[in-house]
Write an enzyme that holds these catalytic residues in place. Structure first.
Site, mmCIF file in Angstrom:
data_model
loop_
_atom_site.group_PDB
_atom_site.id
_atom_site.type_symbol
_atom_site.label_atom_id
_atom_site.label_comp_id
_atom_site.label_asym_id
_atom_site.label_seq_id
_atom_site.Cartn_x
_atom_site.Cartn_y
_atom_site.Cartn_z
ATOM 1 N N ASN A 1 0.859 -1.183 0.000
ATOM 2 C CA ASN A 1 0.000 0.000 0.000
ATOM 3 C C ASN A 1 0.903 1.243 0.000
ATOM 4 O O ASN A 1 1.690 1.433 0.931
ATOM 5 C CB ASN A 1 -0.897 -0.052 1.251
ATOM 6 N N HIS B 1 1.173 6.157 1.982
ATOM 7 C CA HIS B 1 1.961 7.070 2.816
ATOM 8 C C HIS B 1 3.213 7.598 2.135
ATOM 9 O O HIS B 1 3.877 8.482 2.670
ATOM 10 C CB HIS B 1 2.208 6.463 4.191
ATOM 11 N N HIS C 1 -5.447 3.742 -1.562
ATOM 12 C CA HIS C 1 -6.761 4.114 -1.037
ATOM 13 C C HIS C 1 -7.014 5.562 -1.423
ATOM 14 O O HIS C 1 -6.349 6.464 -0.913
ATOM 15 C CB HIS C 1 -6.747 3.925 0.491
ATOM 16 N N ARG D 1 -9.076 8.380 -0.752
ATOM 17 C CA ARG D 1 -10.057 8.776 0.258
ATOM 18 C C ARG D 1 -10.877 9.947 -0.246
ATOM 19 O O ARG D 1 -10.420 10.731 -1.089
ATOM 20 C CB ARG D 1 -9.351 9.169 1.560
ATOM 21 N N ARG E 1 -6.515 12.958 1.175
ATOM 22 C CA ARG E 1 -5.417 13.385 2.066
ATOM 23 C C ARG E 1 -4.080 12.783 1.663
ATOM 24 O O ARG E 1 -3.045 13.314 1.998
ATOM 25 C CB ARG E 1 -5.739 13.045 3.512
ATOM 26 N N GLU F 1 -8.536 0.569 -3.146
ATOM 27 C CA GLU F 1 -9.274 0.553 -1.886
ATOM 28 C C GLU F 1 -10.122 1.816 -1.815
ATOM 29 O O GLU F 1 -9.623 2.904 -2.139
ATOM 30 C CB GLU F 1 -8.219 0.575 -0.781
ATOM 31 N N THR G 1 -8.146 3.585 8.522
ATOM 32 C CA THR G 1 -9.374 2.776 8.562
ATOM 33 C C THR G 1 -9.460 2.105 9.928
ATOM 34 O O THR G 1 -8.567 1.365 10.320
ATOM 35 C CB THR G 1 -9.322 1.703 7.447
ATOM 36 N N GLU H 1 -11.033 -9.158 2.901
ATOM 37 C CA GLU H 1 -9.743 -8.840 3.517
ATOM 38 C C GLU H 1 -9.984 -8.818 5.022
ATOM 39 O O GLU H 1 -10.769 -8.003 5.520
ATOM 40 C CB GLU H 1 -9.193 -7.496 3.025
ATOM 41 N N HIS I 1 -3.576 -4.642 7.639
ATOM 42 C CA HIS I 1 -3.658 -3.503 8.553
ATOM 43 C C HIS I 1 -2.706 -3.682 9.715
ATOM 44 O O HIS I 1 -2.815 -4.631 10.488
ATOM 45 C CB HIS I 1 -5.074 -3.247 9.088
HETATM 46 N N1 PXP Z 1 -5.873 -2.948 4.283
HETATM 47 C C1 PXP Z 1 -6.807 -1.985 4.412
HETATM 48 C C2 PXP Z 1 -8.208 -2.312 4.038
HETATM 49 C C3 PXP Z 1 -6.446 -0.691 4.852
HETATM 50 O O1 PXP Z 1 -7.389 0.259 4.975
HETATM 51 C C4 PXP Z 1 -5.095 -0.417 5.118
HETATM 52 C C5 PXP Z 1 -4.696 0.965 5.526
HETATM 53 O O2 PXP Z 1 -4.986 1.866 4.494
HETATM 54 C C6 PXP Z 1 -4.168 -1.451 4.963
HETATM 55 C C7 PXP Z 1 -4.575 -2.710 4.569
HETATM 56 C C8 PXP Z 1 -2.715 -1.238 5.207
HETATM 57 O O3 PXP Z 1 -2.519 -0.970 6.551
HETATM 58 P P1 PXP Z 1 -1.085 -0.472 7.035
HETATM 59 O O4 PXP Z 1 -0.811 0.821 6.327
HETATM 60 O O5 PXP Z 1 -1.264 -0.334 8.507
HETATM 61 O O6 PXP Z 1 -0.105 -1.554 6.653
#
Ligand code: PXP
Length: 245
Positions: free
Chosen positions: A6, A9, A42, A44, A48, A69, A105, A155, A194
């Site tokens: 992901n 960030h 993602h 949003r 952001r 996402e 999330t 998921e 997550h």
């Molecule tokens: N899966 C989902 C559905 C999420 O919302 C997120 C965070 O955006 C992640 C995985 C990844 O989480 P992390 O950034 O904590 O690894």
């Protein structure tokens, strides 16, 4: 098991200065070159981190399994549908709950109490050939509801496990393993994600039914830790050279 990175960030860091560096598309390509089997982002409602232009570039420039996402809203489904309709298509999407004020999330979708638009969103994305996943707690009733609504994957939210004290983790892994068993028994593909880190990935990766993990925030931090020595050494070298060695 696929690792989908992901890259949200990377965009958070870029947006802190308002310019183009670091570039989420370039960093995503580095992740793929390093062995990741997919990229997750993602978009949003408040934009952001990832922005619409990032989504267009990720889709146009990367050759990988992209996982979009999003909250199940008419706006997001419209954007995802337009990618899915293009010749390149869209491999996967994941519907997540989204609150404007949250930092990330916070929990799984309440599929049992979801409004009618969730079913429509699933049907619309499925009609485009996109694998639709719902982000849920490892709870049998939620997983069964996801299957009933026509999702092809779930998921499982690993946040409670990943954030727990080490001694509390075994029970939470057992809950994830049971959720994975229920989901696979219903014919769903099982993803997880997550909060996962080097310390917490092992027991999740050992659950045989889980075929994909999605990891973001920790990897961005780890990339800084592993990348700083080389970046600082290169900057020192440039300074030394400019001063005539
Ligand atoms: N899966 C989902 C559905 C999420 O919302 C997120 C965070 O955006 C992640 C995985 C990844 O989480 P992390 O950034 O904590 O690894």
């Amino acid at each position: 098991m696929r690792l989908s990175v992901n890259i949200d960030h990377v965009a958070t860091l870029r947006n802190a200065r308002g310019g183009a560096h670091p570039c989420p598309v370039a960093m995503a390509q580095l992740c793929l070159d390093a062995g990741a089997e997919g990229i997750t982002f993602h978009l949003r409602e408040d934009r952001r981190h990832i922005r619409d232009a990032d989504v267009r570039r990720l889709h146009a420039e990367l050759r990988t399994r992209l996982n979009f996402e999003m909250a199940a809203t008419p706006e997001m489904v419209g954007i995802a549908e337009s990618l899915a309709r293009s010749p390149r298509g869209l491999a996967a999407c994941c519907f997540v709950p989204e609150k404007r004020e949250e930092l990330t999330t916070e929990g799984g979708l309440d599929v049992l109490r979801a409004g009618p638009f969730l079913a429509e969103a699933i049907a619309r994305m499925a009609a485009q050939g996109t694998e639709v996943s719902l982000f849920v707690e490892p709870d049998a009733a939620q997983i069964e509801a996801a299957a009933r609504l026509g999702a092809k994957a779930v998921e499982l939210h690993t946040g409670s496990y990943a954030d727990a004290a080490p001694e509390a983790r075994p029970a939470l892994v057992a809950r994830l393993a049971e959720g994975a068993r229920v989901a696979a028994g219903l014919g769903l593909a099982v993803h997880a994600g997550h909060g996962l880190s080097f310390e917490t990935i092992g027991p999740v990766a050992a659950i045989p039914e889980i075929c994909e993990v999605s990891i973001g925030h920790f990897l961005v931090g780890a990339a800084l830790a592993e990348g700083f020595p080389g970046a600082v050494a290169r900057m020192r070298g440039l300074i030394r050279t400019a001063r005539g060695g």
